[in-house]
Design an enzyme around this catalytic site. Structure first.
Site, PDB file in Angstrom:
ATOM      1  N   ARG A  57     -47.564 -10.444 -10.705  1.00 28.73           N
ATOM      2  CA  ARG A  57     -47.635  -8.980 -10.704  1.00 28.73           C
ATOM      3  C   ARG A  57     -48.941  -8.440 -10.125  1.00 28.73           C
ATOM      4  NH1 ARG A  57     -44.080 -10.524 -14.148  1.00 28.73           N
ATOM      5  NH2 ARG A  57     -45.678 -12.054 -14.578  1.00 28.73           N
ATOM      6  N   THR A  58     -50.061  -8.969 -10.602  1.00 25.29           N
ATOM      7  CA  THR A  58     -51.335  -8.374 -10.211  1.00 25.29           C
ATOM      8  C   THR A  58     -51.543  -8.526  -8.708  1.00 25.29           C
ATOM      9  OG1 THR A  58     -52.193  -8.879 -12.396  1.00 25.29           O
ATOM     10  CG2 THR A  58     -53.813  -8.325 -10.720  1.00 25.29           C
ATOM     11  N   LYS A  86     -64.121 -27.202  -1.095  1.00 21.67           N
ATOM     12  CA  LYS A  86     -65.179 -28.056  -0.523  1.00 21.67           C
ATOM     13  C   LYS A  86     -66.490 -27.855  -1.271  1.00 21.67           C
ATOM     14  CE  LYS A  86     -63.352 -27.246   4.125  1.00 21.67           C
ATOM     15  NZ  LYS A  86     -63.701 -26.524   5.354  1.00 21.67           N
ATOM     16  N   ARG A 107     -59.398 -12.921  -9.167  1.00 22.27           N
ATOM     17  CA  ARG A 107     -59.052 -13.466 -10.496  1.00 22.27           C
ATOM     18  C   ARG A 107     -59.660 -14.850 -10.579  1.00 22.27           C
ATOM     19  NH1 ARG A 107     -53.065 -13.440 -13.004  1.00 22.27           N
ATOM     20  NH2 ARG A 107     -53.780 -11.337 -13.479  1.00 22.27           N
ATOM     21  N   HIS A 135     -59.271  -7.528 -18.079  1.00 22.64           N
ATOM     22  CA  HIS A 135     -58.276  -7.300 -17.023  1.00 22.64           C
ATOM     23  C   HIS A 135     -58.104  -5.784 -16.903  1.00 22.64           C
ATOM     24  CE1 HIS A 135     -55.022  -7.823 -14.358  1.00 22.64           C
ATOM     25  NE2 HIS A 135     -54.219  -8.596 -15.079  1.00 22.64           N
TER      26      HIS A 135
HETATM   27  C1  NCD Z   1     -51.480 -11.108 -17.657  1.00 19.07           C
HETATM   28  C2  NCD Z   1     -52.733 -11.839 -17.229  1.00 19.07           C
HETATM   29  O1  NCD Z   1     -52.768 -12.465 -16.183  1.00 19.07           O
HETATM   30  O2  NCD Z   1     -53.675 -11.729 -17.987  1.00 19.07           O
HETATM   31  N1  NCD Z   1     -50.549 -10.825 -16.692  1.00 19.07           N
HETATM   32  C3  NCD Z   1     -50.743  -9.803 -15.818  1.00 19.07           C
HETATM   33  O3  NCD Z   1     -51.732  -9.724 -15.130  1.00 19.07           O
HETATM   34  N2  NCD Z   1     -49.779  -8.872 -15.748  1.00 19.07           N
HETATM   35  C4  NCD Z   1     -50.888 -11.629 -18.893  1.00 19.07           C
HETATM   36  C5  NCD Z   1     -50.717 -13.098 -19.088  1.00 19.07           C
HETATM   37  O4  NCD Z   1     -50.927 -13.903 -18.198  1.00 19.07           O
HETATM   38  O5  NCD Z   1     -50.317 -13.430 -20.201  1.00 19.07           O
END
Ligand code: NCD
Length: 307
Positions: A57-58, A86, A107, A135
């Site tokens: 999703r993100t 590397k 991320r 997040h």
């Molecule tokens: C979440 C995350 O990555 O923290 N998902 C997201 O970004 N929608 C939730 C999860 O991974 O449980």
């Protein structure tokens, strides 16, 4: 930068003011009505998505948001095709990617890593999740969905269910909701997955009242919002945790008619698919709102460009 937002990098949920929140959520809900509103706004702009942990999703919602605003994206997934494999330092990468992109979403499994990366980047950096820590763009998505359904961010009774120790989504959202008046928190989890000590101290310092339960049944009737998360097995040892019964349609019998159920997704076993057809289930709508909120973020963070 002439953005109306009070921040350049989006790293932690304590960075934004209520003005920032309402600007972004209002823009997101406008874009939901008409996603062509700013369709050429970011032409010639490039987003880089750097994901060192899995994401659906993100990452996709940021990439799709950029395309819908007329921009483009470049990406890198989990480091395996990049110089990180590397041994390249994140600091060097911050400098380099800034030359290739106008904005970066990252991320990473380590708490604080995105913040550190941002200090070396010359373009805005958005934290797409740093380990169990934060997040923030997910929390803004959650607030958009709450506003859409409840028309307020205060005087809410919110239940958080599942892994409250390692989930970054609940960590960010709980902190943000404490900045609004008279919100009440109920934490429902097994004893191993209760809120972490840092959050516990934060809530106590802010004189926030909260309850802790290990059964949803005891508290469901009081809730306006039920926020569910999966167990973060990548951050804990499976054999050390006990789980509580998953939520099914039967768990909702005593719920208020106006209850809304949110989940950042992905779900595993904590939320049964029988709930999907219940009128309270708003998690797919929430995932959909993630696109519009991220369009709003990109628009506002890059708003010194042509309008
Ligand atoms: C979440 C995350 O990555 O923290 N998902 C997201 O970004 N929608 C939730 C999860 O991974 O449980």
């Amino acid at each position: 930068m002439s953005s109306q937002l009070s921040f350049n990098h989006l790293i932690n949920s304590n960075q934004f003011s209520h003005e920032d929140i309402f600007l972004l959520t209002d823009t997101a809900l406008k874009l939901k009505q008409d996603d062509k509103l700013y369709q050429k706004l970011l032409s010639n702009k490039i987003l880089a998505t750097l994901f060192f942990e899995p994401s659906t999703r993100t990452r996709f919602s940021f990439e799709s948001a950029m395309l819908k605003l007329g921009g483009n994206y470049i990406n890198l997934e989990q480091g395996d095709t990049s110089s990180i494999s590397k041994g390249e330092r994140l600091e060097d990468m911050g400098k380099i990617i800034s030359a290739y992109a106008d904005i970066i979403v990252m991320r990473h499994p380590q708490k604080g890593s995105v913040e550190q990366f941002a200090t070396y980047a010359d373009v805005p950096v958005i934290n797409g999740g740093d380990g169990p820590h934060e997040h923030p763009s997910q929390s803004l998505t959650d607030l958009t969905t709450i506003l859409e359904n409840k028309k307020r961010l205060s005087e809410l009774n919110i239940g958080f269910f599942g892994d409250l120790k390692y989930a970054r989504t609940t960590n960010s959202l709980i902190k943000l909701l404490t900045t609004f008046k008279d919100n009440h928190f109920t934490f429902i989890s097994s004893k191993e997955l209760r809120i972490n000590d840092t959050l516990r101290v934060f809530l106590k310092d802010k004189n926030q009242h909260f309850l802790e339960h290990n059964s949803l049944e005891d508290v469901i009737a009081d809730l306006d919002i039920l926020y569910v998360t999966r167990t973060q097995l990548e951050r804990t040892k499976k054999e050390t945790i006990s789980t509580i019964s998953p939520i099914t349609i039967n768990s909702l019998k005593a719920a208020k008619k106006e209850l809304i159920i949110l989940h950042p997704l992905p779900r595993v076993t904590e939320l049964d698919t029988s709930v999907d057809s219940h009128p309270s289930a708003k998690y797919f709508e929430q995932a959909n709102n993630g696109l519009y909120l991220r369009m709003a973020l990109l628009k506002n963070l890059l708003s010194d460009t042509k309008t």
